[in-house]
Design an enzyme around this catalytic site. Sequence first.
Site, PDB file in Angstrom:
ATOM      1  CE  LYS A  38      -3.299   2.692   2.593  1.00 39.50           C
ATOM      2  NZ  LYS A  38      -3.793   3.028   3.949  1.00 39.50           N
TER       3      LYS A  38
ATOM      4  N   GLY B 267      -7.980   9.468   9.632  1.00 37.55           N
ATOM      5  CA  GLY B 267      -8.299   9.651  11.043  1.00 37.55           C
ATOM      6  C   GLY B 267      -9.341  10.708  11.346  1.00 37.55           C
TER       7      GLY B 267
ATOM      8  CB  ALA C  52      -8.139   7.693   4.499  1.00 42.45           C
ATOM      9  N   GLY C  53     -10.729   8.153   6.318  1.00 40.46           N
ATOM     10  CA  GLY C  53     -11.821   9.074   6.608  1.00 40.46           C
ATOM     11  C   GLY C  53     -13.088   8.418   7.125  1.00 40.46           C
TER      12      GLY C  53
ATOM     13  CG  ASN D 194      -6.030   1.375  11.804  1.00 41.10           C
ATOM     14  OD1 ASN D 194      -4.833   1.251  11.589  1.00 41.10           O
ATOM     15  ND2 ASN D 194      -6.516   1.065  12.985  1.00 41.10           N
ATOM     16  CB  THR D 195      -8.792   5.981  13.089  1.00 46.78           C
ATOM     17  OG1 THR D 195      -7.483   6.126  12.530  1.00 46.78           O
ATOM     18  CG2 THR D 195      -8.892   6.824  14.338  1.00 46.78           C
TER      19      THR D 195
END
EC number: 2.8.1.10
Length: 254
Positions: A93, A154, A181-182, A203-204
């Site tokens: 990635k 994040g 993301a986001g 992830n976050t």
Amino acid sequence: MPEFYGTRVDSPLMLGTAQYPSPAILEQAFRASGAGIATVSLRREGGAGQDFHRLIGGLGVPVLPNTAGCHSVREAVTTAQMARELFGTLWIKLEIIRDDDTLCPDVIALVEAAGILSRDGFQVFPYCTEDLSVCGRLLDAGCEVLMPWGAPIGSGRGLNNAYGLRSLRAHFPRVPLVVDAGIGLPSHAAQAMELGYDAVLLNTAVAKAGDPVAMARAMALAIEAGKLAHDATPIEARDMAAPSTPVLGMAVLA
């Protein structure tokens, strides 16, 4: 199920492995999510040692190492080469960041690094924006997957530019697309799948939730629902009302 570089994975959910309260919660959340791919930062691996390596290996899914934290082509290429040796995979990635406030992809460096890595035999998953020109250049550089951001990493803001993501899906109908993301809520993940995307990477939203295991399960269910909704061919939005009950044959009261 999605397929990347000839490898079919068991779930459209790709889950990161950083920032969890403990290794035990990481493992529980990952298994609750049913994720098909585990993403791993080489920097995280370097600081965690063999215990973390064994934990990731025990998840039983393909590993996607990333170049998170890299700010130049040279740094990203070197990190990718190290990841190949450590994890024994050609997958990478590719992340190159220029601005630390937004963590926006440096698309110029990204295209250059993608070309270098592709020529070196890597199978590149580029973290990019939804810009059609940039995405086209990444495909020309050898990428067979695109990973446009939904919002800054994040931030939990969801899909900031759903129009752009929809346009990207329409422009590249046969290219595997992953929203990366986001994502902050299960509804964000469902929306990405409703747009016809092949997978979602997050992830976050799970790692920092009050209950990561419950949130992991919620994300899995949302992604399943979004995929089912897309495949069911939902109705199109319209500006005017449309009666849902018959208007013909109704009694007329004098």
